[in-house]
Design an enzyme around this catalytic site. Structure first.
Site, PDB file in Angstrom:
ATOM      1  N   TRP A  86      -5.714  12.354   4.468  1.00  0.00           N
ATOM      2  CA  TRP A  86      -5.439  12.646   3.051  1.00  0.00           C
ATOM      3  C   TRP A  86      -4.044  12.169   2.605  1.00  0.00           C
ATOM      4  O   TRP A  86      -3.194  12.968   2.201  1.00  0.00           O
ATOM      5  CB  TRP A  86      -5.582  14.143   2.788  1.00  0.00           C
ATOM      6  CG  TRP A  86      -6.912  14.733   3.176  1.00  0.00           C
ATOM      7  CD1 TRP A  86      -7.977  14.113   3.752  1.00  0.00           C
ATOM      8  CD2 TRP A  86      -7.314  16.099   3.004  1.00  0.00           C
ATOM      9  NE1 TRP A  86      -9.023  14.993   3.950  1.00  0.00           N
ATOM     10  CE2 TRP A  86      -8.626  16.216   3.496  1.00  0.00           C
ATOM     11  CE3 TRP A  86      -6.688  17.233   2.491  1.00  0.00           C
ATOM     12  CZ2 TRP A  86      -9.321  17.433   3.491  1.00  0.00           C
ATOM     13  CZ3 TRP A  86      -7.380  18.430   2.486  1.00  0.00           C
ATOM     14  CH2 TRP A  86      -8.685  18.518   2.972  1.00  0.00           C
ATOM     15  N   ILE A 115       1.536   3.596   2.420  1.00  0.00           N
ATOM     16  CA  ILE A 115       2.452   3.713   3.568  1.00  0.00           C
ATOM     17  C   ILE A 115       3.382   2.504   3.607  1.00  0.00           C
ATOM     18  O   ILE A 115       4.584   2.631   3.866  1.00  0.00           O
ATOM     19  CB  ILE A 115       1.658   3.847   4.888  1.00  0.00           C
ATOM     20  CG1 ILE A 115       0.812   5.133   4.876  1.00  0.00           C
ATOM     21  CG2 ILE A 115       2.606   3.852   6.085  1.00  0.00           C
ATOM     22  CD1 ILE A 115      -0.104   5.300   6.079  1.00  0.00           C
ATOM     23  N   TYR A 175     -16.685   3.312   6.303  1.00  0.00           N
ATOM     24  CA  TYR A 175     -15.222   3.240   6.445  1.00  0.00           C
ATOM     25  C   TYR A 175     -14.784   3.881   7.765  1.00  0.00           C
ATOM     26  O   TYR A 175     -14.030   3.284   8.537  1.00  0.00           O
ATOM     27  CB  TYR A 175     -14.549   3.946   5.261  1.00  0.00           C
ATOM     28  CG  TYR A 175     -13.074   4.230   5.448  1.00  0.00           C
ATOM     29  CD1 TYR A 175     -12.123   3.219   5.386  1.00  0.00           C
ATOM     30  CD2 TYR A 175     -12.630   5.540   5.698  1.00  0.00           C
ATOM     31  CE1 TYR A 175     -10.772   3.493   5.567  1.00  0.00           C
ATOM     32  CE2 TYR A 175     -11.288   5.819   5.872  1.00  0.00           C
ATOM     33  CZ  TYR A 175     -10.354   4.799   5.809  1.00  0.00           C
ATOM     34  OH  TYR A 175      -9.020   5.071   5.996  1.00  0.00           O
ATOM     35  N   ALA A 234      -5.178  -2.171   5.415  1.00  0.00           N
ATOM     36  CA  ALA A 234      -6.539  -1.722   5.760  1.00  0.00           C
ATOM     37  C   ALA A 234      -7.424  -1.807   4.526  1.00  0.00           C
ATOM     38  O   ALA A 234      -6.928  -1.881   3.395  1.00  0.00           O
ATOM     39  CB  ALA A 234      -6.512  -0.270   6.266  1.00  0.00           C
ATOM     40  N   GLY A 261       0.841  -1.194   0.000  1.00  0.00           N
ATOM     41  CA  GLY A 261       0.000   0.000   0.000  1.00  0.00           C
ATOM     42  C   GLY A 261       0.877   1.245   0.000  1.00  0.00           C
ATOM     43  O   GLY A 261       2.112   1.154  -0.069  1.00  0.00           O
ATOM     44  N   THR A 274      -7.587   7.350  10.931  1.00  0.00           N
ATOM     45  CA  THR A 274      -7.981   8.361   9.961  1.00  0.00           C
ATOM     46  C   THR A 274      -8.820   9.482  10.561  1.00  0.00           C
ATOM     47  O   THR A 274      -9.531   9.282  11.554  1.00  0.00           O
ATOM     48  CB  THR A 274      -8.795   7.671   8.837  1.00  0.00           C
ATOM     49  OG1 THR A 274      -9.409   8.658   8.017  1.00  0.00           O
ATOM     50  CG2 THR A 274      -9.908   6.792   9.413  1.00  0.00           C
ATOM     51  N   ASP A 275      -8.752  10.652   9.905  1.00  0.00           N
ATOM     52  CA  ASP A 275      -9.624  11.775  10.253  1.00  0.00           C
ATOM     53  C   ASP A 275     -11.097  11.433  10.032  1.00  0.00           C
ATOM     54  O   ASP A 275     -11.971  12.087  10.580  1.00  0.00           O
ATOM     55  CB  ASP A 275      -9.262  12.978   9.375  1.00  0.00           C
ATOM     56  CG  ASP A 275      -9.263  12.619   7.896  1.00  0.00           C
ATOM     57  OD1 ASP A 275      -8.559  11.654   7.522  1.00  0.00           O
ATOM     58  OD2 ASP A 275      -9.971  13.271   7.105  1.00  0.00           O
TER      59      ASP A 275
HETATM   60  N1  LIG Z   1      -5.336   6.813   2.078  1.00  0.00           N
HETATM   61  C1  LIG Z   1      -5.704   7.817   2.893  1.00  0.00           C
HETATM   62  O1  LIG Z   1      -6.034   8.932   2.447  1.00  0.00           O
HETATM   63  C2  LIG Z   1      -5.683   7.618   4.388  1.00  0.00           C
HETATM   64  C3  LIG Z   1      -6.062   8.685   5.221  1.00  0.00           C
HETATM   65  C4  LIG Z   1      -6.023   8.501   6.592  1.00  0.00           C
HETATM   66  C5  LIG Z   1      -5.626   7.291   7.122  1.00  0.00           C
HETATM   67  N2  LIG Z   1      -5.294   6.264   6.303  1.00  0.00           N
HETATM   68  C6  LIG Z   1      -4.916   4.977   6.909  1.00  0.00           C
HETATM   69  O2  LIG Z   1      -3.552   4.691   6.600  1.00  0.00           O
HETATM   70  C7  LIG Z   1      -3.361   3.274   6.486  1.00  0.00           C
HETATM   71  C8  LIG Z   1      -2.691   2.936   5.175  1.00  0.00           C
HETATM   72  O3  LIG Z   1      -3.394   3.577   4.123  1.00  0.00           O
HETATM   73  P1  LIG Z   1      -2.857   3.514   2.618  1.00  0.00           P
HETATM   74  O4  LIG Z   1      -3.389   4.712   1.922  1.00  0.00           O
HETATM   75  O5  LIG Z   1      -1.387   3.227   2.615  1.00  0.00           O
HETATM   76  O6  LIG Z   1      -3.658   2.238   2.109  1.00  0.00           O
HETATM   77  P2  LIG Z   1      -3.603   1.505   0.703  1.00  0.00           P
HETATM   78  O7  LIG Z   1      -2.626   2.156  -0.216  1.00  0.00           O
HETATM   79  O8  LIG Z   1      -5.002   1.302   0.268  1.00  0.00           O
HETATM   80  O9  LIG Z   1      -2.959   0.087   1.102  1.00  0.00           O
HETATM   81  C9  LIG Z   1      -3.652  -0.781   1.930  1.00  0.00           C
HETATM   82  C10 LIG Z   1      -2.847  -2.040   2.095  1.00  0.00           C
HETATM   83  O10 LIG Z   1      -3.651  -2.933   2.878  1.00  0.00           O
HETATM   84  C11 LIG Z   1      -3.583  -4.212   2.268  1.00  0.00           C
HETATM   85  N3  LIG Z   1      -4.760  -5.000   2.583  1.00  0.00           N
HETATM   86  C12 LIG Z   1      -6.036  -4.789   2.167  1.00  0.00           C
HETATM   87  N4  LIG Z   1      -6.824  -5.773   2.624  1.00  0.00           N
HETATM   88  C13 LIG Z   1      -6.033  -6.610   3.349  1.00  0.00           C
HETATM   89  C14 LIG Z   1      -6.254  -7.803   4.063  1.00  0.00           C
HETATM   90  N5  LIG Z   1      -7.456  -8.372   4.108  1.00  0.00           N
HETATM   91  N6  LIG Z   1      -5.213  -8.390   4.705  1.00  0.00           N
HETATM   92  C15 LIG Z   1      -3.962  -7.866   4.639  1.00  0.00           C
HETATM   93  N7  LIG Z   1      -3.676  -6.732   3.963  1.00  0.00           N
HETATM   94  C16 LIG Z   1      -4.700  -6.126   3.322  1.00  0.00           C
HETATM   95  C17 LIG Z   1      -3.494  -3.912   0.791  1.00  0.00           C
HETATM   96  O11 LIG Z   1      -3.060  -5.035   0.098  1.00  0.00           O
HETATM   97  P3  LIG Z   1      -3.728  -5.438  -1.314  1.00  0.00           P
HETATM   98  O12 LIG Z   1      -3.043  -4.566  -2.311  1.00  0.00           O
HETATM   99  O13 LIG Z   1      -3.436  -6.888  -1.441  1.00  0.00           O
HETATM  100  O14 LIG Z   1      -5.203  -5.126  -1.230  1.00  0.00           O
HETATM  101  C18 LIG Z   1      -2.498  -2.760   0.797  1.00  0.00           C
HETATM  102  O15 LIG Z   1      -1.177  -3.258   0.876  1.00  0.00           O
HETATM  103  C19 LIG Z   1      -4.750   2.653   6.671  1.00  0.00           C
HETATM  104  O16 LIG Z   1      -4.904   2.263   8.009  1.00  0.00           O
HETATM  105  C20 LIG Z   1      -5.700   3.803   6.360  1.00  0.00           C
HETATM  106  O17 LIG Z   1      -6.954   3.641   7.009  1.00  0.00           O
HETATM  107  C21 LIG Z   1      -5.280   6.399   4.943  1.00  0.00           C
END
Ligand SMILES: NC(=O)c1ccc[n+]([C@@H]2O[C@H](COP(=O)([O-])OP(=O)(O)OC[C@H]3O[C@@H](n4cnc5c(N)ncnc54)[C@H](OP(=O)(O)O)[C@@H]3O)[C@@H](O)[C@H]2O)c1
Length: 295
Positions: free
Chosen positions: A158, A20, A133, A68, A18, A109-110
């Site tokens: 974000w 992060i 979510y 996530a 993902g 998350t926010d």
């Molecule tokens: N994106 C945002 O704007 C945002 C904002 C605030 C907080 N956050 C938080 O930051 C964290 C990381 O976000 P991100 O943007 O880096 O997320 P992301 O790019 O969507 O990556 C999510 C990761 O989770 C993995 N995943 C999904 N389902 C899974 C499962 N069942 N078992 C194991 N791994 C699984 C995905 O693997 P696959 O590729 O195999 O699906 C991917 O590696 C999360 O906790 C998110 O809630 C994100």
């Protein structure tokens, strides 16, 4: 560079492909911290019953969960999956960590807030999510806190990076396709680089591993200052861009606590965005294109 998945490391990282997770995988880690990254095929957060056994088999001293369910709008119709991955999986992780005596670093998350507060949210503000979510993440945070004292939840907003899907890449694509961009301008928050979140997680992991980290609980961590709308963009209201999941209008998070406890301050968003754009430009400019451009 990604550390070997086969290597037995003392830090287990989940979600390494993902946004992060990718930054954690290519970051320079302090000497002495051996990592092992696992993908969904070896540890599936949607199967909480199997999570405990999988973690126990790897015997980490610390777990970083960057995995996530992050499809905010899709979650409105995939409630069960969102809750399994964002609440039940992390709950099982927390139990596994407690049994091993390991600490857990997790991301939040926010979107756990409704955005109605005037001013930035602190870690003490009660959650009130607007979306499935947001609710699944809020319940995941609570499930961790109930089960494990030694947890650090980094709450951010974000997130963007040069990999994955995010608004920076969407804007670059639309900017190349359209003369005018209509952008929602009544949601306020801080775009935060995944690289900065990885830096924070590694800093905290090192502190905890060295026995120096005694700050547990929720910590807000976002880039400084919100974005100013550039002139060629037409601002529109949230109502003019309807999406399945409701978003908080105020996503500002007060980051004083993490600065006080861990000495962590994120780079200004302008600097991180410039780094991300440099990386994206570098990728777009393949060696062949560069040669052509030089002629
Ligand atoms: N994106 C945002 O704007 C945002 C904002 C605030 C907080 N956050 C938080 O930051 C964290 C990381 O976000 P991100 O943007 O880096 O997320 P992301 O790019 O969507 O990556 C999510 C990761 O989770 C993995 N995943 C999904 N389902 C899974 C499962 N069942 N078992 C194991 N791994 C699984 C995905 O693997 P696959 O590729 O195999 O699906 C991917 O590696 C999360 O906790 C998110 O809630 C994100």
């Amino acid at each position: 560079m990604r550390h070997s998945a086969a290597m037995s490391g003392n830090i287990l990282v989940i979600g390494g492909i993902g946004q992060i997770g990718h930054e954690l995988a290519r970051a320079r880690w302090p000497a002495g911290l051996a990592t092992q990254f696992v993908e969904r095929d070896r540890l599936d957060l949607a199967r909480p019953a199997e999570v405990k056994a999988a973690v126990a088999a790897m015997r980490p001293r610390l777990v970083i969960n960057a995995g996530a369910y992050t499809a905010v709008d899709q979650a409105e119709t995939e409630r069960e999956t969102a809750f399994a991955i964002n609440r039940d999986g992390p709950a099982a992780l927390a139990e596994a960590c407690r049994e091993l005596g390991a600490a857990l670093i997790h991301f939040s998350t926010d979107y756990v807030f409704d955005g109605s507060k005037h001013g930035p949210y602190t870690e003490a503000d009660p959650v009130c999510p607007l979306s499935v979510y947001g609710a699944s993440k809020a319940e995941g945070d609570a499930a961790i806190a109930e089960r494990l004292d030694r947890h650090v939840i980094l709450r951010t907003s974000w997130v963007y990076s040069a990999v994955g899907h995010n608004f920076v890449k969407t804007m670059l694509r639309l900017g190349g396709e359209r003369d005018e961009l209509r952008i929602v301008d009544d949601q306020h928050g801080a775009p935060t680089a995944a690289a900065e979140l990885a830096r924070a997680a590694i800093h905290i992991a090192a502190a905890l591993d060295a026995g120096k980290g005694d700050g547990f609980g929720v910590f807000n961590f976002t880039a400084e200052r919100g974005a100013k709308v550039p002139p060629r963009v037409r601002p529109i209201a949230t109502e003019d861009y309807p999406l399945p999941a409701a978003r908080p209008r105020n996503s500002r998070l007060d980051c004083a606590k993490i600065s006080r406890v861990y000495g962590l301050v994120a780079k200004p968003w302008q600097d991180s965005l410039a780094d991300c754009l440099d990386e994206l430009m570098g990728r777009a400019l393949s060696p062949r294109t560069a040669q052509g451009a030089a002629r």
